[in-house]
Design an enzyme around this catalytic site. Structure first.
Site, PDB file in Angstrom:
ATOM      1  N   SER A  70       0.854  -1.201   0.000  1.00 41.34           N
ATOM      2  CA  SER A  70       0.000   0.000   0.000  1.00 41.34           C
ATOM      3  C   SER A  70       0.880   1.237   0.000  1.00 41.34           C
ATOM      4  O   SER A  70       2.027   1.177   0.479  1.00 41.34           O
ATOM      5  CB  SER A  70      -0.869   0.007   1.254  1.00 41.34           C
ATOM      6  OG  SER A  70      -1.538   1.240   1.378  1.00 41.34           O
ATOM      7  N   TYR A 114      -1.053  -0.711  10.736  1.00 47.73           N
ATOM      8  CA  TYR A 114      -1.260  -0.993   9.312  1.00 47.73           C
ATOM      9  C   TYR A 114      -0.053  -0.520   8.484  1.00 47.73           C
ATOM     10  O   TYR A 114       0.479  -1.276   7.660  1.00 47.73           O
ATOM     11  CB  TYR A 114      -2.550  -0.306   8.840  1.00 47.73           C
ATOM     12  CG  TYR A 114      -2.911  -0.601   7.403  1.00 47.73           C
ATOM     13  CD1 TYR A 114      -3.408  -1.850   7.029  1.00 47.73           C
ATOM     14  CD2 TYR A 114      -2.757   0.367   6.411  1.00 47.73           C
ATOM     15  CE1 TYR A 114      -3.734  -2.128   5.710  1.00 47.73           C
ATOM     16  CE2 TYR A 114      -3.087   0.092   5.087  1.00 47.73           C
ATOM     17  CZ  TYR A 114      -3.575  -1.154   4.740  1.00 47.73           C
ATOM     18  OH  TYR A 114      -3.894  -1.421   3.426  1.00 47.73           O
TER      19      TYR A 114
HETATM   20  N1  LIG Z   1      -8.929  -0.643  -0.194  1.00 46.61           N
HETATM   21  C1  LIG Z   1      -7.865   0.162  -0.203  1.00 46.61           C
HETATM   22  O1  LIG Z   1      -7.979   1.400  -0.283  1.00 46.61           O
HETATM   23  C2  LIG Z   1      -6.492  -0.427  -0.152  1.00 46.61           C
HETATM   24  C3  LIG Z   1      -5.409   0.432  -0.349  1.00 46.61           C
HETATM   25  C4  LIG Z   1      -4.131  -0.087  -0.293  1.00 46.61           C
HETATM   26  C5  LIG Z   1      -3.929  -1.441  -0.075  1.00 46.61           C
HETATM   27  N2  LIG Z   1      -5.004  -2.250   0.120  1.00 46.61           N
HETATM   28  C6  LIG Z   1      -4.743  -3.677   0.343  1.00 46.61           C
HETATM   29  O2  LIG Z   1      -5.495  -4.432  -0.593  1.00 46.61           O
HETATM   30  C7  LIG Z   1      -5.723  -5.737  -0.065  1.00 46.61           C
HETATM   31  C8  LIG Z   1      -7.192  -6.082  -0.214  1.00 46.61           C
HETATM   32  O3  LIG Z   1      -7.952  -5.224   0.611  1.00 46.61           O
HETATM   33  P1  LIG Z   1      -9.422  -4.724   0.248  1.00 46.61           P
HETATM   34  O4  LIG Z   1      -9.406  -3.254   0.333  1.00 46.61           O
HETATM   35  O5  LIG Z   1      -9.896  -5.396  -0.964  1.00 46.61           O
HETATM   36  O6  LIG Z   1     -10.206  -5.197   1.569  1.00 46.61           O
HETATM   37  P2  LIG Z   1     -11.224  -6.375   1.838  1.00 46.61           P
HETATM   38  O7  LIG Z   1     -12.351  -6.333   0.886  1.00 46.61           O
HETATM   39  O8  LIG Z   1     -11.493  -6.298   3.300  1.00 46.61           O
HETATM   40  O9  LIG Z   1     -10.369  -7.680   1.512  1.00 46.61           O
HETATM   41  C9  LIG Z   1      -9.523  -8.294   2.417  1.00 46.61           C
HETATM   42  C10 LIG Z   1      -9.410  -9.755   2.031  1.00 46.61           C
HETATM   43  O10 LIG Z   1      -8.470 -10.391   2.893  1.00 46.61           O
HETATM   44  C11 LIG Z   1      -9.056 -11.613   3.351  1.00 46.61           C
HETATM   45  N3  LIG Z   1      -8.482 -11.986   4.649  1.00 46.61           N
HETATM   46  C12 LIG Z   1      -8.407 -11.265   5.786  1.00 46.61           C
HETATM   47  N4  LIG Z   1      -7.820 -11.979   6.747  1.00 46.61           N
HETATM   48  C13 LIG Z   1      -7.503 -13.179   6.209  1.00 46.61           C
HETATM   49  C14 LIG Z   1      -6.856 -14.351   6.688  1.00 46.61           C
HETATM   50  N5  LIG Z   1      -6.420 -14.446   7.928  1.00 46.61           N
HETATM   51  N6  LIG Z   1      -6.694 -15.391   5.824  1.00 46.61           N
HETATM   52  C15 LIG Z   1      -7.117 -15.315   4.565  1.00 46.61           C
HETATM   53  N7  LIG Z   1      -7.723 -14.235   4.042  1.00 46.61           N
HETATM   54  C16 LIG Z   1      -7.917 -13.195   4.863  1.00 46.61           C
HETATM   55  C17 LIG Z   1     -10.537 -11.307   3.444  1.00 46.61           C
HETATM   56  O11 LIG Z   1     -11.287 -12.505   3.342  1.00 46.61           O
HETATM   57  P3  LIG Z   1     -11.890 -13.360   4.549  1.00 46.61           P
HETATM   58  O12 LIG Z   1     -12.370 -12.403   5.591  1.00 46.61           O
HETATM   59  O13 LIG Z   1     -12.982 -14.129   3.879  1.00 46.61           O
HETATM   60  O14 LIG Z   1     -10.777 -14.225   5.007  1.00 46.61           O
HETATM   61  C18 LIG Z   1     -10.732 -10.498   2.169  1.00 46.61           C
HETATM   62  O15 LIG Z   1     -10.892 -11.340   1.073  1.00 46.61           O
HETATM   63  C19 LIG Z   1      -5.254  -5.693   1.403  1.00 46.61           C
HETATM   64  O16 LIG Z   1      -3.971  -6.241   1.476  1.00 46.61           O
HETATM   65  C20 LIG Z   1      -5.204  -4.200   1.696  1.00 46.61           C
HETATM   66  O17 LIG Z   1      -4.297  -3.897   2.727  1.00 46.61           O
HETATM   67  C21 LIG Z   1      -6.285  -1.781   0.084  1.00 46.61           C
END
Ligand SMILES: NC(=O)c1ccc[n+]([C@@H]2O[C@H](COP(=O)([O-])OP(=O)(O)OC[C@H]3O[C@@H](n4cnc5c(N)ncnc54)[C@H](OP(=O)(O)O)[C@@H]3O)[C@@H](O)[C@H]2O)c1
Length: 252
Positions: A135, A148
């Site tokens: 990120s 984070y």
């Molecule tokens: N959204 C943003 O603005 C943003 C910006 C920069 C980086 N990111 C990064 O992008 C990635 C995806 O995030 P998102 O924004 O799409 O959020 P999200 O919709 O909350 O997705 C997070 C995913 O991680 C999975 N997860 C969480 N804990 C887990 C575990 N212990 N084992 C396996 N899976 C797990 C969740 O699935 P389950 O709960 O079903 O396990 C879900 O599929 C993350 O790494 C986040 O830090 C997001």
């Protein structure tokens, strides 16, 4: 359908889910992992190229078992895309050691467990790609996001080291640094998120970055990430002054 395969973790929602659907539409076979099996099954039900492989990435042994299952079923894994992540903005308002440990365990060690599962496979195969979702929050410490930011900064530097290691074996290592994307994760934020984009926008950029370029970092939206890159190289005194002012403008 082509015979290319991608494994995506963190694929039950948000960016990972949108990317799985994008790759499936492009004819790839897609193995999807996350803990919520019902969500994975729902995604797979609507996409014949998508195959669910439930996984909690904090389980070191299970990461290896799931990787073997995918390999046995789909024969080949061209790209391993590790997108698992969590954020808990409420807990970050104070120092919460249990939460920080949990965030590090999922974001950092969960990703390392996933990399460990595929490491020897790519080293022997001498082709392929490991991509790690970090990120722009990993560039520098941001207010009320210490756990984070630290987890993402650890991932980015780990990925840089891994890049050198696997380059010798013709294996590409890339990182993804998104700005704000509207997902269940960012839905928890109670402040204004500048230039926020949809998961589908993120999926388009990531698909292009993974399949049509060879760069180490895939970052978007560029207007936002370039701003963050300028902050990254600023001297501390200027960075601290600007961010303090910027935060009051977005209500933090
Ligand atoms: N959204 C943003 O603005 C943003 C910006 C920069 C980086 N990111 C990064 O992008 C990635 C995806 O995030 P998102 O924004 O799409 O959020 P999200 O919709 O909350 O997705 C997070 C995913 O991680 C999975 N997860 C969480 N804990 C887990 C575990 N212990 N084992 C396996 N899976 C797990 C969740 O699935 P389950 O709960 O079903 O396990 C879900 O599929 C993350 O790494 C986040 O830090 C997001």
């Amino acid at each position: 359908m082509n015979d290319k395969v991608i494994w995506i973790t963190g694929a039950s929602s948000g960016i990972g889910k949108a990317l799985a659907i994008k790759f499936a539409k492009e004819g790839w076979k897609v193995a999807i992992s996350a803990r919520r099996e019902d969500l994975l099954n729902e995604i797979a039900k609507n996409n014949q190229n998508i195959f669910p492989f439930p996984l909690d990435v904090t389980d070191y042994e299970k990461c290896k078992l799931v990787f073997n299952d995918i390999k046995n079923k789909l024969k080949n894994i061209d790209i391993s895309f590790f997108c698992t992540g969590m954020h808990d903005p409420k807990s970050e308002k104070e120092l919460n050691i249990e939460k920080i440990k949990q965030i590090m365990n999922v974001n950092y060690f969960g990703t390392i467990n996933s990399i460990n599962a595929v490491y020897n496979y790519y080293k022997e195969k001498k082709t392929g790609q490991i991509s790690i979702v970090s990120s722009v929050a990993g560039y520098r410490g941001l207010p009320a996001a210490g756990g984070y930011c630290a987890s993402k900064s650890a991932l980015t530097t780990f990925a840089e080291s891994l890049y050198f290691d696997l380059k010798r074996f013709n294996v590409r290592v890339s990182i993804v640094s998104p700005g704000f994307i509207k997902t269940p994760m960012t839905d928890q934020n109670d402040f204004l998120m500048p230039m926020i984009k949809s998961p589908e926008f993120a999926a388009e950029k990531i698909f292009k970055g993974l399949t049509k370029s060879n760069s180490f970092e895939i970052h978007f939206p560029k207007q936002f990430t370039f701003m963050m890159k300028i902050l990254k190289v600023m001297p501390n005194w200027l960075y601290l002054k600007i961010v303090k002012k910027g935060m009051s403008l977005i209500g933090r």
